[in-house]
Write a protein that holds these residues in place. Sequence first.
Motif, mmCIF file in Angstrom:
data_model
loop_
_atom_site.group_PDB
_atom_site.id
_atom_site.type_symbol
_atom_site.label_atom_id
_atom_site.label_comp_id
_atom_site.label_asym_id
_atom_site.label_seq_id
_atom_site.Cartn_x
_atom_site.Cartn_y
_atom_site.Cartn_z
ATOM 1 N N GLY A 6 0.835 -1.208 0.000
ATOM 2 C CA GLY A 6 0.000 0.000 0.000
ATOM 3 C C GLY A 6 0.870 1.258 0.000
ATOM 4 O O GLY A 6 0.609 2.216 -0.736
ATOM 5 N N ILE A 7 1.914 1.243 0.817
ATOM 6 C CA ILE A 7 2.817 2.410 0.886
ATOM 7 C C ILE A 7 3.500 2.612 -0.469
ATOM 8 O O ILE A 7 3.590 3.725 -0.976
ATOM 9 C CB ILE A 7 3.842 2.226 2.026
ATOM 10 N N GLN A 8 3.940 1.514 -1.063
ATOM 11 C CA GLN A 8 4.631 1.626 -2.360
ATOM 12 C C GLN A 8 3.721 2.199 -3.436
ATOM 13 O O GLN A 8 4.128 3.038 -4.234
ATOM 14 C CB GLN A 8 5.140 0.256 -2.811
ATOM 15 N N ALA A 49 2.561 14.188 -9.067
ATOM 16 C CA ALA A 49 3.322 15.438 -8.921
ATOM 17 C C ALA A 49 4.032 15.790 -10.231
ATOM 18 O O ALA A 49 4.011 16.947 -10.663
ATOM 19 C CB ALA A 49 4.334 15.314 -7.777
ATOM 20 N N LEU A 50 4.644 14.801 -10.879
ATOM 21 C CA LEU A 50 5.357 15.096 -12.127
ATOM 22 C C LEU A 50 4.373 15.478 -13.235
ATOM 23 O O LEU A 50 4.635 16.374 -14.034
ATOM 24 C CB LEU A 50 6.230 13.914 -12.549
ATOM 25 N N ALA A 66 -1.483 13.802 -18.544
ATOM 26 C CA ALA A 66 -2.722 13.390 -17.876
ATOM 27 C C ALA A 66 -2.629 11.956 -17.339
ATOM 28 O O ALA A 66 -3.191 11.632 -16.290
ATOM 29 C CB ALA A 66 -3.899 13.516 -18.840
ATOM 30 N N TYR A 67 -1.911 11.100 -18.073
ATOM 31 C CA TYR A 67 -1.742 9.706 -17.614
ATOM 32 C C TYR A 67 -1.129 9.699 -16.207
ATOM 33 O O TYR A 67 -1.567 8.949 -15.331
ATOM 34 C CB TYR A 67 -0.849 8.942 -18.604
ATOM 35 N N PHE A 68 -0.122 10.544 -16.017
ATOM 36 C CA PHE A 68 0.567 10.579 -14.722
ATOM 37 C C PHE A 68 -0.227 11.382 -13.690
ATOM 38 O O PHE A 68 -0.355 10.978 -12.538
ATOM 39 C CB PHE A 68 1.978 11.159 -14.897
ATOM 40 N N ARG A 69 -0.770 12.504 -14.134
ATOM 41 C CA ARG A 69 -1.479 13.401 -13.212
ATOM 42 C C ARG A 69 -2.686 12.701 -12.603
ATOM 43 O O ARG A 69 -2.997 12.873 -11.424
ATOM 44 C CB ARG A 69 -1.918 14.656 -13.988
ATOM 45 N N ASP A 70 -3.376 11.891 -13.401
ATOM 46 C CA ASP A 70 -4.629 11.285 -12.947
ATOM 47 C C ASP A 70 -4.453 9.859 -12.419
ATOM 48 O O ASP A 70 -5.445 9.170 -12.137
ATOM 49 C CB ASP A 70 -5.651 11.273 -14.092
ATOM 50 N N VAL A 123 4.482 5.724 -5.422
ATOM 51 C CA VAL A 123 4.655 5.844 -6.879
ATOM 52 C C VAL A 123 3.558 6.735 -7.467
ATOM 53 O O VAL A 123 3.814 7.567 -8.342
ATOM 54 C CB VAL A 123 4.685 4.442 -7.541
ATOM 55 N N THR A 124 2.340 6.592 -6.955
ATOM 56 C CA THR A 124 1.243 7.428 -7.455
ATOM 57 C C THR A 124 1.502 8.898 -7.127
ATOM 58 O O THR A 124 1.319 9.776 -7.973
ATOM 59 C CB THR A 124 -0.108 6.973 -6.853
#
Length: 443
Positions: free
Chosen positions: A253-255, A265-266, A282-286, A259-260
Motif C-alpha cells: 500500500g505504501i509503495q 506530482a510530475l 494526464a496519464y501521470f497526473r490522474d 509511486v502514485t
Amino acid sequence: MGVWTLHTYGVTRGSIALKAYYIKDLAEKIGQDVEIYGWVYRKRRHGKLIFVVVRDSSGIVQISIRKGSVPEESFEAAKAADIESSIRVLGVVKEDERATGGVEVACTMLEVVAPSPDFPIQEDTGPEALLDIRHLTLRSTESQKIMKMKMGLVKAAREFFDGEGFYEVFPPILMGVAGEGGGTLFSLDYFGQTAYLSQTAQLHLEAAIFSLENVYSLTPSFRAEKSRTRRHLTEFSHFEAEMAWCDQKENEGIQERLVTHICNALGERYAGDLECFDQDPAYFRDMEPTFERILYDEAVSLIQETRPDFCFGADLGFEEEKVLTEHFEYPFFVQRFPMSIKAFYMKQEGDRAVCADLEAPGGYGEIIGGSQREDDLESLMARIAAEGEDLEKYEWYLDLRRYGSVPHSGFGMGTERLLRWILKLDHIRSACLFPRTPARVYP
Ligand code: NSS
C-alpha cells in the motif's frame, strides 16, 4: 577573452555577480533592459544581422545583433562566437510571438566571456562517443530536462515520506556484510580488512526502525553486475524505506501511494517537459493508487504464452519482464516468488517469500523490490548459514531479532528505473548525470 568585470545590473556577491536574470523570466520583462549570461546554442547570420540563440539553466532565447545598433566590437564578438562560448549580453526584451518563450532580445552589447573553439559534439556523433564526452553532452536541453525531472521525482518522494511521518536517515555506504548476496559486491581494502560498497541500506534501516519506527533513505547503491541491459547500472540512486509493525499488505500500500504521488506530482508540475518526451501528462497526473496484484504463478503463465520454455521457479529476467509487462497499462505487483530465488532476509511462508516486485508496464519491468522481513532469530540464522555466509559477520543484524524483534517490512526503489519508465528513455544511463555501467567509469 576579457577580464571578468563587475557591471551595473547583476546583484553583486563578493567579486562575482549572481545572475539577476534567467531566460525563463524574460517574458515578464518586455520593454526592459536586461543582462543575460549564458552559452551560445545556435547562430545564424543574414548580412548585417546576426541571430544568436543563447541558453542558460532555465531556457533559450534569441538575441538579434544588428550592425550599427551595437558597438563594432560587439558585432565582431557575435560574428566570432563559437557554439558553446560563454557570453554576456545587454539588450532590450521584445515581444515576438514566433519565438520560443514569446520574446526576443534586441542586443545593445555582447561580449564573449570565454571562447569554445571546435566544440566536439556534431549531429552525427554516435551514442558511445557522446558518453565519452558526457561532461559536455549533459549541456543538451534533453539532459537538462531529465536532470530537472529527476530532482522533481526525488522531491516528490521526500514529500510523500514526510507526509506519512517517516524519518529520513543517513546509512553508511562502506559495508562489512553483503545485503543482497555475494555475487554482485564491489569489494575494497579497508585498512587490511575487506569491506564492500553498499548494495542496499536495508539491513541498517532495519536497525533504525527500532528507534524511529518508520524510516527512509536515499543513497547510492552499487552492484557489480556484468548485465549489459538497458536497465542495469553499477551505481544507482536507491530510495529505501523500512517500517516497524508493518506487514507485506501495508508495505505494498505504501509503495503504490508513493509511486502514485510521484507520478501525480510530475504530471502536474512537469507537463510541458513530459510532452517533450512524448508522454501524456494526464496519464501521470490522474493516476490512482489502485495497482493490480498478480501472483508469481500467474506471471509465469502470462510469460509462457510467448515464451513456452520459461519454467516455474526461475527468476524473472529482463526478457521475461519485458513480455509480462506488455500486458499492463499501469504499474502492478507480482507477489510471492519462490523463496529459493529470493534474498535470505525475506519472511518465508511454505515455499514462498512474503514479497512482491512492482513492475512498470509497457516492457520496462521492475522498479521496486520489497518484502516482509524474517523476524524470527532461528529461521534467519538457518537462512544465512544456508547461503554459506559467515554468521559472525551478521551478529549485529541477528541482535535485532534477539532484542525486541517486531514484524516489519520495507522496499527499495531505483530512482533511475522509475525515471526511465516515466520518460520512456531508451537506456537507463540517460537518467544519470554520469552513468556507471560495467564498461564505463569515465568521465
Ligand atoms: O535488489 S533489489 O530488488 N532489492 C533490494 O536491494 C532490497 N534490499 C531493497 C529493500 O528492500 N530495502 O533492488 C531494489 C530496486 C530494484 O527494484 C530496482 O529498481 C533498483 O533497486 N535496482 C537497480 N537499478 C539500476 N541498476 C541496477 N543494477 C539495479 N539493481 C536494483
